[in-house]
Design a protein around this motif. Structure first.
Motif, mmCIF file in Angstrom:
data_model
loop_
_atom_site.group_PDB
_atom_site.id
_atom_site.type_symbol
_atom_site.label_atom_id
_atom_site.label_comp_id
_atom_site.label_asym_id
_atom_site.label_seq_id
_atom_site.Cartn_x
_atom_site.Cartn_y
_atom_site.Cartn_z
ATOM 1 N N GLU A 174 0.799 -1.219 0.000
ATOM 2 C CA GLU A 174 0.000 0.000 0.000
ATOM 3 C C GLU A 174 0.834 1.272 0.000
ATOM 4 O O GLU A 174 0.317 2.348 -0.194
ATOM 5 N N THR A 175 2.123 1.164 0.244
ATOM 6 C CA THR A 175 2.955 2.370 0.321
ATOM 7 C C THR A 175 4.010 2.302 -0.759
ATOM 8 O O THR A 175 4.461 1.222 -1.137
ATOM 9 N N PRO A 176 4.403 3.461 -1.263
ATOM 10 C CA PRO A 176 5.422 3.440 -2.316
ATOM 11 C C PRO A 176 6.749 2.963 -1.776
ATOM 12 O O PRO A 176 7.108 3.195 -0.630
ATOM 13 N N ALA A 177 7.462 2.261 -2.651
ATOM 14 C CA ALA A 177 8.776 1.772 -2.245
ATOM 15 C C ALA A 177 9.729 2.935 -2.049
ATOM 16 O O ALA A 177 9.700 3.919 -2.765
ATOM 17 N N ILE A 267 10.611 2.262 -11.581
ATOM 18 C CA ILE A 267 11.848 2.018 -12.325
ATOM 19 C C ILE A 267 12.898 1.371 -11.438
ATOM 20 O O ILE A 267 13.598 0.434 -11.833
ATOM 21 N N THR A 268 12.991 1.844 -10.195
ATOM 22 C CA THR A 268 13.969 1.283 -9.257
ATOM 23 C C THR A 268 13.689 -0.186 -8.988
ATOM 24 O O THR A 268 14.608 -1.022 -8.954
ATOM 25 N N ALA A 269 12.417 -0.520 -8.825
ATOM 26 C CA ALA A 269 12.057 -1.920 -8.595
ATOM 27 C C ALA A 269 12.435 -2.782 -9.785
ATOM 28 O O ALA A 269 12.873 -3.930 -9.632
ATOM 29 N N ASP A 275 9.308 -6.621 -6.923
ATOM 30 C CA ASP A 275 7.938 -6.209 -7.191
ATOM 31 C C ASP A 275 7.775 -4.714 -6.913
ATOM 32 O O ASP A 275 8.040 -4.252 -5.804
ATOM 33 N N PRO A 276 7.321 -3.889 -7.893
ATOM 34 C CA PRO A 276 7.136 -2.459 -7.647
ATOM 35 C C PRO A 276 5.944 -2.162 -6.756
ATOM 36 O O PRO A 276 5.825 -1.058 -6.219
ATOM 37 N N GLY A 277 5.037 -3.134 -6.609
ATOM 38 C CA GLY A 277 3.936 -2.998 -5.664
ATOM 39 C C GLY A 277 2.946 -1.908 -6.003
ATOM 40 O O GLY A 277 2.600 -1.679 -7.167
ATOM 41 N N ALA A 278 2.487 -1.182 -4.962
ATOM 42 C CA ALA A 278 1.413 -0.203 -5.101
ATOM 43 C C ALA A 278 1.806 0.973 -5.977
ATOM 44 O O ALA A 278 0.935 1.608 -6.583
ATOM 45 N N ARG A 282 -0.719 2.353 -8.736
ATOM 46 C CA ARG A 282 -1.281 3.699 -8.766
ATOM 47 C C ARG A 282 -1.076 4.355 -10.130
ATOM 48 O O ARG A 282 -1.967 5.027 -10.649
ATOM 49 N N VAL A 283 0.120 4.149 -10.700
ATOM 50 C CA VAL A 283 0.368 4.713 -12.031
ATOM 51 C C VAL A 283 -0.571 4.092 -13.060
ATOM 52 O O VAL A 283 -1.166 4.778 -13.898
ATOM 53 N N ASP A 284 -0.746 2.748 -12.998
ATOM 54 C CA ASP A 284 -1.646 2.075 -13.932
ATOM 55 C C ASP A 284 -3.076 2.556 -13.767
ATOM 56 O O ASP A 284 -3.779 2.816 -14.752
#
Length: 598
Positions: A174-177, A267-269, A275-278, A282-284
């Motif tokens: 739920e939180t950005p990496a 991008i970092t993930a 996994d870039p996760g949430a 959110r971007v999608d």
């Protein structure tokens, strides 16, 4: 080092194709499966060990031939089985052939092209002699009949309306990496400014703030399920302004999440292979909720009809059966009349000898036959403006090729016209048929020809009539006639006890040793009697010079006081031809009436 890896042993069930959407989807690199190299080495890739830039930059080629590009990747997904990619196949003959081969099951595999650093490899502890790869840069994929990995084959067809067929990844994050400095640097190297600008421009190109929430469709199981409305607020806020004709986008930092940080986290993930996760979700979601579907009507500027000059379809070339029978090449003196010396008569040159009696003197007469060539010509006038912009394929080439086709047709017609003047030739009248002929009538017609052809053996000098140009009405009879048991009288396949045979595609028919050649220039069936021409090719001759291409850059039929005009250019054709018969005794006019009363 760049490696071309293949994976064998995949089942055909894992390879499918969507011909309508022109997509191929399947596993290109299976995790923890043995693959092979052309040099005999074997490889095994750990899970998520294959990295790449944006999927659309991965090209699909044919059998590792880089110049033969078949399409590009439109989507990619890492699954427990391996890296799954969807490829959009380009329009054109090569793409059509690839789709056809996939549908027919002739080619059902992918073979990867990867760059591997030896620092990212080690001996495989589970498989002696095998290299274990922990990271490889995917640079391309080949469509092949012999894939490297046993599971590198198509596994599904694009499932949703837009053709991606790729289910969305579900995550509970739920939180950005957190973006670490060292990973930001790596991400910056992976995503160049030019690439980021292109991706972002595509993202913003069709933004419509007033667009209604889009329905979300579950693409699984190959069918549409329940539809729900997305009512969640957009994760980011931005405005757009028009400054001297240029649209500018301004993001606000007042919302909970920051668009640029989420992009960087994604991008970092990717760089760290996690996994870039949430952040990615959110971007999608932002793209799905804020941007309207891009349809064909929305992008007319990128879907301009493509010109294919290599697929230019000209008029079909003409067959020239009369020229093939009588043609002798170009006239000997261009367009000038020429003389052919020929025999006229002789008598008493040889007689029975009588002892002590002197033979009487014989006689011999020859003559010169004058042959006056005719001409075939034509021209086409093109406006100056069209000539300067001829297009592709070039108009001048198209016009000249078409003029040549008409020249060959007119040359054929000239020979047919000349034959029609040989009315002094001895006739062979065949048995006629009525308007609705029976097979018995066909048999009678063919029997009359065979009898007359056998009698030609008793013509002075024997049967030297080896060329036979046949009218369509008569040719039909030979092609249709059957014996009393219903078998073709002149069979095409496995002839037995027949007086002749028919060549493939009815191209010629052999009747008692006479080769019947269909000649379209002699005419088509009609109610009147028709003429076919049986002759000795040594006495019926035709000549035609090579067509001369003429060009006038100033000048056309439209002239004032003989002053050439600027408004037209002219392309012309000129050729000499001649047809002659040197002995009418070497010609037979074969008459046949297809509609007489029986």
């Amino acid at each position: 080092m760049t490696e071309l890896l293949s994976f064998d042993g995949l089942t055909a069930e894992t390879f499918t194709v969507d011909q309508e959407r022109r997509t191929l989807r399947g596993v290109v690199v299976p995790w923890n499966r043995l693959g092979r190299h052309a040099n005999g080495n074997s490889w095994r890739f750990t899970a998520d060990s294959t990295v790449y830039g944006h999927a659309k930059y991965i090209r699909l080629n044919d059998e590792h031939v880089g110049s033969m590009k078949l399409g590009r990747a439109s989507a990619a997904e890492s699954t427990p089985e391996g890296l799954v990619m969807t490829f959009k196949v380009f329009d054109g003959p090569a793409g059509d052939k690839a789709l056809a081969a996939a549908l027919a099951g002739k080619k059902t595999g992918f073979s990867v092209e990867v760059d591997i650093d030896t620092a990212d490899t080690q001996p495989d502890p589970e498989n002696p002699g095998t290299t274990l790869v922990s990271m490889a840069n995917l640079t391309g994929v080949a469509f092949t009949a012999s894939p490297a990995f046993t599971d590198a084959r198509l596994i599904s067809v694009a499932a949703n309306e837009k053709g991606s067929g790729m289910p969305e990844e579900v995550t509970t994050e739920e939180t950005p990496a957190e973006v670490k400095p060292e990973t930001v640097q790596a991400a910056d190297e992976a995503l160049t400014p030019a690439l980021f600008k292109e991706m972002f421009s595509q993202l913003m190109a069709n933004y419509k703030p007033e667009a209604a929430p889009r329905p979300v469709v579950d693409p699984t199981a190959g069918r549409q399920t329940a539809v729900t409305q997305v009512a969640e607020p957009v994760s980011y806020a931005f405005s757009r302004t028009d400054q001297q004709g240029q649209v500018k986008y301004h993001f606000s930092s007042a919302t909970e999440h920051d668009f640029s940080r989420d992009i960087m986290a994604t991008i970092t993930a990717f760089v760290e292979k996690r996994d870039p996760g949430a952040a990615q979700r959110r971007v999608d979601d932002f793209v799905k909720q804020s941007f309207a579907d891009v349809e064909i009507a929305d992008v007319p500027g990128t879907r301009v009809a493509q010109l294919r000059p290599d697929m230019w379809v000209p008029q079909r070339d003409y067959a020239t059966p009369l020229w093939d029978l009588a043609g002798r090449g170009a006239p000997p003196d261009g367009g000038m009349p020429f003389y052919v010396p020929k025999f006229t008569s002789s008598s008493g040159l040889v007689s029975v000898a009588t002892e002590k009696t002197e033979p009487a003197g014989g006689s011999f007469v020859d003559e010169l036959q004058t042959i006056t060539p005719g001409q075939l010509w034509g021209k086409v006038e093109i406006t100056r403006q069209l000539w300067r912009t001829q297009g592709n394929p070039a108009l001048s080439g198209i016009l000249w090729e078409q003029m040549l086709r008409e020249f060959y047709e007119d040359r054929e017609a000239a020979i047919a016209t000349f034959l029609a003047t040989l009315t002094a030739a001895t006739d062979i009248a065949l048995t006629a048929t009525d308007a609705s002929p029976s097979n018995d009538e066909y048999q009678a017609t063919m029997e009359s020809f065979e009898q007359a052809y056998a009698d030609l053996l008793f013509a002075r000098g024997g049967n030297r009539f080896t060329a036979f140009a046949v009218h369509q009405a008569l040719y039909r009879v030979a092609a249709r006639v059957k014996d009393d048991q219903g078998r073709p009288l002149y069979p095409m396949i496995a002839p037995s006890n027949a007086n002749g045979t028919t060549a493939s595609r009815y191209s010629t028919i052999n009747v008692g040793g006479s080769t019947w050649v269909p000649a379209y220039a002699l005419g088509t069936p009609a109610s009147a009697s028709t003429n076919s021409w049986l002759f000795d090719p040594s006495v019926v001759m035709a000549w035609a010079g090579a067509p001369e291409r003429l060009f006038w850059d100033f000048g056309a039929t439209v002239q004032t006081s003989n002053i050439p005009q600027l408004s037209f250019v002219t392309v012309g054709l000129y050729a000499d031809y001649a047809v002659a018969n040197t002995d009418i005794a070497g010609v037979r006019q074969v008459t046949f009436d297809p509609n007489s009363e029986a």
